[in-house]
Write a protein that holds these residues in place. Structure first.
Motif, mmCIF file in Angstrom:
data_model
loop_
_atom_site.group_PDB
_atom_site.id
_atom_site.type_symbol
_atom_site.label_atom_id
_atom_site.label_comp_id
_atom_site.label_asym_id
_atom_site.label_seq_id
_atom_site.Cartn_x
_atom_site.Cartn_y
_atom_site.Cartn_z
ATOM 1 N N THR A 12 64.720 -28.438 25.143
ATOM 2 C CA THR A 12 65.339 -27.388 25.950
ATOM 3 C C THR A 12 64.294 -26.341 26.325
ATOM 4 O OG1 THR A 12 65.863 -25.844 24.158
ATOM 5 C CG2 THR A 12 67.345 -27.727 24.449
ATOM 6 N N PRO A 13 64.667 -25.319 27.075
ATOM 7 C CA PRO A 13 63.726 -24.236 27.372
ATOM 8 C C PRO A 13 63.488 -23.283 26.192
ATOM 9 C CG PRO A 13 65.388 -24.437 29.108
ATOM 10 C CD PRO A 13 65.858 -25.249 27.944
ATOM 11 N N ASP A 14 64.213 -23.448 25.085
ATOM 12 C CA ASP A 14 64.158 -22.536 23.944
ATOM 13 C C ASP A 14 63.241 -23.095 22.861
ATOM 14 O OD1 ASP A 14 64.728 -21.147 21.516
ATOM 15 O OD2 ASP A 14 66.682 -20.560 22.289
ATOM 16 N N VAL A 15 62.067 -22.477 22.676
ATOM 17 C CA VAL A 15 61.082 -22.980 21.720
ATOM 18 C C VAL A 15 61.649 -22.990 20.308
ATOM 19 C CG1 VAL A 15 58.822 -22.549 20.664
ATOM 20 C CG2 VAL A 15 59.103 -22.345 23.146
ATOM 21 N N ALA A 16 62.321 -21.911 19.893
ATOM 22 C CA ALA A 16 62.865 -21.838 18.539
ATOM 23 C C ALA A 16 63.894 -22.946 18.298
ATOM 24 C CB ALA A 16 63.493 -20.467 18.306
ATOM 25 N N TYR A 42 55.824 -32.646 25.286
ATOM 26 C CA TYR A 42 56.596 -31.447 25.661
ATOM 27 C C TYR A 42 57.709 -31.110 24.660
ATOM 28 C CZ TYR A 42 54.507 -32.003 30.361
ATOM 29 O OH TYR A 42 53.645 -32.120 31.428
ATOM 30 N N TRP A 43 57.568 -31.555 23.417
ATOM 31 C CA TRP A 43 58.671 -31.324 22.481
ATOM 32 C C TRP A 43 58.987 -29.834 22.279
ATOM 33 C CZ3 TRP A 43 58.573 -28.427 18.126
ATOM 34 C CH2 TRP A 43 57.324 -28.138 17.563
ATOM 35 N N PRO A 44 58.000 -28.904 22.323
ATOM 36 C CA PRO A 44 58.361 -27.508 22.050
ATOM 37 C C PRO A 44 59.089 -26.832 23.198
ATOM 38 C CG PRO A 44 55.996 -27.898 21.725
ATOM 39 C CD PRO A 44 56.556 -29.047 22.503
ATOM 40 N N ILE A 45 58.898 -27.339 24.426
ATOM 41 C CA ILE A 45 59.524 -26.672 25.572
ATOM 42 C C ILE A 45 59.598 -27.597 26.783
ATOM 43 C CG2 ILE A 45 57.316 -25.589 26.223
ATOM 44 C CD1 ILE A 45 59.035 -23.264 27.419
ATOM 45 N N MET A 46 60.818 -27.717 27.307
ATOM 46 C CA MET A 46 61.039 -28.316 28.627
ATOM 47 C C MET A 46 61.717 -27.220 29.434
ATOM 48 S SD MET A 46 60.121 -31.612 29.049
ATOM 49 C CE MET A 46 61.286 -32.566 30.014
ATOM 50 N N GLY A 47 60.912 -26.426 30.131
ATOM 51 C CA GLY A 47 61.396 -25.212 30.770
ATOM 52 C C GLY A 47 62.250 -25.468 32.003
ATOM 53 N N MET A 48 62.854 -24.403 32.494
ATOM 54 C CA MET A 48 63.624 -24.488 33.717
ATOM 55 C C MET A 48 62.715 -24.719 34.909
ATOM 56 S SD MET A 48 66.616 -24.409 32.567
ATOM 57 C CE MET A 48 67.536 -24.360 34.113
ATOM 58 N N ASP A 52 57.044 -22.427 33.065
ATOM 59 C CA ASP A 52 57.541 -21.768 31.858
ATOM 60 C C ASP A 52 56.641 -22.008 30.649
ATOM 61 O OD1 ASP A 52 59.629 -20.910 33.383
ATOM 62 O OD2 ASP A 52 61.181 -22.070 32.351
ATOM 63 N N LYS A 53 56.029 -23.192 30.589
ATOM 64 C CA LYS A 53 55.209 -23.498 29.421
ATOM 65 C C LYS A 53 53.944 -22.648 29.353
ATOM 66 C CE LYS A 53 53.196 -27.613 31.677
ATOM 67 N NZ LYS A 53 54.189 -27.762 32.761
ATOM 68 N N VAL A 54 53.505 -22.123 30.487
ATOM 69 C CA VAL A 54 52.290 -21.299 30.498
ATOM 70 C C VAL A 54 52.492 -20.047 29.639
ATOM 71 C CG1 VAL A 54 50.671 -20.021 31.951
ATOM 72 C CG2 VAL A 54 51.648 -22.181 32.774
ATOM 73 N N ALA A 55 53.684 -19.478 29.701
ATOM 74 C CA ALA A 55 53.974 -18.266 28.926
ATOM 75 C C ALA A 55 54.003 -18.534 27.430
ATOM 76 C CB ALA A 55 55.300 -17.672 29.373
ATOM 77 N N HIS A 56 54.174 -19.792 27.031
ATOM 78 C CA HIS A 56 54.254 -20.139 25.605
ATOM 79 C C HIS A 56 52.978 -20.802 25.095
ATOM 80 C CE1 HIS A 56 58.516 -19.131 25.060
ATOM 81 N NE2 HIS A 56 58.681 -19.555 26.301
ATOM 82 N N ALA A 57 51.923 -20.801 25.917
ATOM 83 C CA ALA A 57 50.660 -21.428 25.498
ATOM 84 C C ALA A 57 50.073 -20.693 24.300
ATOM 85 C CB ALA A 57 49.673 -21.439 26.652
ATOM 86 N N GLU A 58 49.583 -21.455 23.338
ATOM 87 C CA GLU A 58 49.004 -20.883 22.127
ATOM 88 C C GLU A 58 47.487 -21.047 22.109
ATOM 89 O OE1 GLU A 58 52.864 -21.646 19.173
ATOM 90 O OE2 GLU A 58 50.954 -22.648 18.751
#
Length: 265
Positions: A12-16, A42-48, A52-58
């Motif tokens: 989902t789009p929700d990482v947690a 893409y297991w941690p995020i499949m964004g809308m 979206d994944k750029v904002a969650h890059a570590e």
């Protein structure tokens, strides 16, 4: 014998939320006896949206996604292949789509940045990973107790030269988020081809279902043996598949049909 497992998710789009699902599924795989477990792409995020994944890059070695994977490997005493997660790149608008591998003590063991970036146009479907991902440039493998493991991701499956560059592997892993359209046409036949031509096991962990962003992924996570036989498979939906790597069977295939020794190029 070594038991391995592939986790299938509908991220989902929700990482947690995705971390919670992965935590439960990794525990299930470990409870079933798996000593090597792979998460999907893409297991941690499949964004809308793809951005979206750029904002969650570590940053490497820092962040909740990597912390979960290290902790899970340590808690269960397994080799954990972390599907892919977004890592910061040298381009602020794009990320690396990266597989990280953790040892049973939770320490990092290997890294592979997805090399081939998916592009597809058909009807209403349109994908262009290069807009948000920087391609990797190096082949990824690591040495597990049972032999060499080759790392690849999704679209890499269509480029057999990558697998030849890995050398002789006991296992190749393919975390993926194949679209339903391309998966229905090509997923199984490509996976079986990679197993047959490299005379090794292939473990493919996939996204499999209808995501909140409307995308439908194909699923069909599977384990394939060196003769090309599918040993375990999950069609769609969240779950775990597992099976054994038989070193004697792998050796017998290579002995009876020594194709790897017959290579001329």
């Amino acid at each position: 014998m070594t038991t391995v497992a592939a986790i299938q998710m509908v991220s989902t789009p929700d990482v947690a939320e995705n971390i919670a699902s992965a935590r439960r599924l990794v525990a299930e795989a470990a409870a079933g006896g798996a000593t090597l477990v792979s998460l999907p792409e893409y297991w941690p995020i499949m964004g809308m949206s793809d951005t979206d994944k750029v904002a969650h890059a570590e940053q490497v070695g820092d962040g909740p996604i990597q912390q979960f994977m290290a902790d899970a490997a340590r808690e269960h005493g397994i080799w954990l292949i972390g599907g892919t997660l977004p890592l910061v790149s040298n381009d602020a608008a794009r990320v690396m789509n990266t597989t990280l591998v953790y040892q049973p003590d939770g320490e990092p063991a290997a890294r592979y940045d997805k090399m081939h970036l998916f592009g597809f146009e058909k009807g209403d479907e349109s994908y262009n990973e290069s807009r948000t991902i920087v391609p990797g440039a190096a082949v990824g493998t690591f040495e597990a107790p049972f032999g060499r493991v080759g790392l690849s991701v999704c679209y890499d499956l269509r480029f057999p030269e990558l697998y030849r560059a890995m050398g002789e592997c006991a296992l190749i892993v393919v975390p993926a988020a194949f679209t339903h359209t391309t998966g229905l046409a090509h997923w199984e036949v490509l996976l079986r081809a990679r197993a047959i031509e490299n005379q090794c096991y292939v473990l493919a962990s996939a996204q499999g279902g209808r995501h909140q962003n409307g995308r439908r992924t194909y699923g069909h996570s599977m384990l394939i043996d060196p003769w090309g036989e599918v040993k375990a498979q999950l069609a769609e939906g969240e779950g775990v598949i597992s099976g054994e790597l038989d070193a004697d069977f792998l050796a017998s295939v290579r002995e009876s049909l020594p194709a790897l020794k017959h290579r001329r190029l």
